[in-house]
Scaffold this active site. Structure first.
Site, PDB file in Angstrom:
ATOM      1  N   ARG A 177      13.443  -4.286  11.443  1.00  0.00           N
ATOM      2  CA  ARG A 177      12.419  -3.808  12.248  1.00  0.00           C
ATOM      3  C   ARG A 177      11.883  -4.747  13.136  1.00  0.00           C
ATOM      4  NH1 ARG A 177       8.049  -0.564   8.675  1.00  0.00           N
ATOM      5  NH2 ARG A 177       6.559  -1.498  10.207  1.00  0.00           N
ATOM      6  N   ARG A 179      13.092  -8.365   4.966  1.00  0.00           N
ATOM      7  CA  ARG A 179      13.330  -6.856   4.685  1.00  0.00           C
ATOM      8  C   ARG A 179      14.328  -6.164   5.799  1.00  0.00           C
ATOM      9  NH1 ARG A 179       8.418  -2.663   4.486  1.00  0.00           N
ATOM     10  NH2 ARG A 179       7.855  -2.971   6.734  1.00  0.00           N
ATOM     11  N   LYS A 210       0.796  -1.267  -0.044  1.00  0.00           N
ATOM     12  CA  LYS A 210       0.026  -0.103   0.045  1.00  0.00           C
ATOM     13  C   LYS A 210       0.884   1.346  -0.080  1.00  0.00           C
ATOM     14  CE  LYS A 210      -2.140  -0.710   3.856  1.00  0.00           C
ATOM     15  NZ  LYS A 210      -1.661  -2.020   4.497  1.00  0.00           N
ATOM     16  N   ARG A 239      -8.282   1.046  10.265  1.00  0.00           N
ATOM     17  CA  ARG A 239      -7.931  -0.443  10.609  1.00  0.00           C
ATOM     18  C   ARG A 239      -8.881  -1.418  11.492  1.00  0.00           C
ATOM     19  NH1 ARG A 239      -1.967   0.333   9.993  1.00  0.00           N
ATOM     20  NH2 ARG A 239      -1.074  -1.412  10.070  1.00  0.00           N
ATOM     21  N   ARG A 269       0.636  -9.848  13.437  1.00  0.00           N
ATOM     22  CA  ARG A 269       0.016  -8.655  12.749  1.00  0.00           C
ATOM     23  C   ARG A 269      -0.833  -9.275  11.537  1.00  0.00           C
ATOM     24  NH1 ARG A 269       5.036  -5.471  10.339  1.00  0.00           N
ATOM     25  NH2 ARG A 269       3.773  -3.856   9.833  1.00  0.00           N
TER      26      ARG A 269
HETATM   27  P1  AMP Z   1       1.933   0.340   9.441  1.00  0.00           P
HETATM   28  O1  AMP Z   1       3.299   0.838   9.358  1.00  0.00           O
HETATM   29  O2  AMP Z   1       0.921   0.684   8.901  1.00  0.00           O
HETATM   30  O3  AMP Z   1       2.001  -1.507   9.423  1.00  0.00           O
HETATM   31  O4  AMP Z   1       1.604   0.350  11.068  1.00  0.00           O
HETATM   32  C1  AMP Z   1       2.640   0.054  12.022  1.00  0.00           C
HETATM   33  C2  AMP Z   1       1.803  -0.238  13.399  1.00  0.00           C
HETATM   34  O5  AMP Z   1       1.474   1.013  13.997  1.00  0.00           O
HETATM   35  C3  AMP Z   1       0.660  -1.174  13.642  1.00  0.00           C
HETATM   36  O6  AMP Z   1       1.206  -2.506  13.729  1.00  0.00           O
HETATM   37  C4  AMP Z   1       0.058  -0.737  14.750  1.00  0.00           C
HETATM   38  O7  AMP Z   1       0.637  -0.929  15.885  1.00  0.00           O
HETATM   39  C5  AMP Z   1       0.146   0.644  14.478  1.00  0.00           C
HETATM   40  N1  AMP Z   1      -0.913   1.432  13.614  1.00  0.00           N
HETATM   41  C6  AMP Z   1      -0.884   1.995  12.424  1.00  0.00           C
HETATM   42  N2  AMP Z   1      -2.142   2.490  12.084  1.00  0.00           N
HETATM   43  C7  AMP Z   1      -2.907   1.754  13.044  1.00  0.00           C
HETATM   44  C8  AMP Z   1      -4.254   2.459  13.268  1.00  0.00           C
HETATM   45  N3  AMP Z   1      -5.066   2.895  12.035  1.00  0.00           N
HETATM   46  N4  AMP Z   1      -4.794   1.832  14.243  1.00  0.00           N
HETATM   47  C9  AMP Z   1      -4.142   1.218  15.390  1.00  0.00           C
HETATM   48  N5  AMP Z   1      -2.906   0.997  15.048  1.00  0.00           N
HETATM   49  C10 AMP Z   1      -2.085   1.583  14.172  1.00  0.00           C
END
Ligand code: AMP
Length: 226
Positions: free
Chosen positions: A156, A123, A13, A88, A167
């Site tokens: 990471r 990664r 994305k 989310r 996740r």
């Molecule tokens: P991402 O980079 O989008 O995979 O986000 C990394 C982490 O940030 C996720 O695993 C969550 O812990 C937190 N996070 C990001 N966006 C959200 C959201 N909309 N709601 C809750 N947690 C979020």
């Protein structure tokens, strides 16, 4: 134009968000990046979020919803935005709908879990610059070292295989229901219903870009949000 990119972590994305940003001159609202910036700055939010993120859990809705509301009230969001990583959960999606923030388009990235696990667990990142490598698909010239600085690469915390699997479980349980939520709404043809578009996210980046361009190229989304 307001766009939601829906799909599991690692579906690609973020890469396509940058393409859409260029093509349509819209800001990206990437909640994961916003949270990582808060962690790096050690703000109150960042200190609270770090352990939750490292464990692959979601930040509570009562933190995320106001954070995003504040961000999209800024002037660069007047003509719309691209959501990457938000909403989310169902309450996050409902909060947008209740606020009357009409979404024009929901793009659903579909990809099997095993492909994501291979992508994310291979990664590696150079923390100083954000440069990204992949052990198989784009390895550094010298193992475990950044090509430009020679500094060590890291994985990471939330890219470690166990955490990625977690996740993905969180995605299936809490985020995937949004696919049906938006699809049903789109099919209802109610006023303000979004369009819904599914794409095969196992394809290469270029091919996905072409499909997005085809889909959006001729579309007119002149809502002129006030
Ligand atoms: P991402 O980079 O989008 O995979 O986000 C990394 C982490 O940030 C996720 O695993 C969550 O812990 C937190 N996070 C990001 N966006 C959200 C959201 N909309 N709601 C809750 N947690 C979020």
């Amino acid at each position: 134009m307001r766009i939601i990119l829906l799909g599991a972590p690692g579906a690609g994305k973020g890469t396509q968000a940058h393409f859409l940003q260029e093509a349509y001159q819209l800001p990206i609202i990437a909640t994961g990046d916003m949270l990582r910036a808060a962690v790096a700055k050690k703000t109150e939010l960042g200190l609270a979020a770090k352990a939750i993120m490292d464990a692959g859990q979601l930040i509570p809705d009562n933190i995320m919803i106001p954070l995003v509301r504040e961000r999209i009230s800024q002037s660069d969001c007047k003509k719309g935005y691209i959501f990457d990583g938000f909403p989310r959960t169902l309450p996050q999606a409902v909060s947008l709908r209740e606020a009357g923030l009409d979404i024009d388009l929901v793009i659903n990235f579909v990809i099997p879990d095993e492909v994501i696990i291979a992508r994310l667990s291979g990664r590696r990142v150079h923390p100083g610059s954000g440069r990204i490598y992949h052990l198989e698909h784009s390895p550094p010239k010298v193992a475990n070292q950044d090509d430009l600085t020679g500094e060590a690469l890291i994985q990471r915390e939330d890219d470690k295989e166990q955490v990625v699997r977690h996740r993905l479980n969180v995605y299936h349980e809490l985020t995937e229901p949004l696919v049906n939520y938006y699809k049903t709404w789109a099919e209802s043809e109610q006023a303000h219903a979004p369009e819904f578009f599914t794409l095969d996210a196992t394809q290469d980046v270029q091919r996905i870009q072409e499909q997005l361009h085809q889909r959006l190229g001729g579309a007119s989304y002149e809502h002129g949000y006030a």
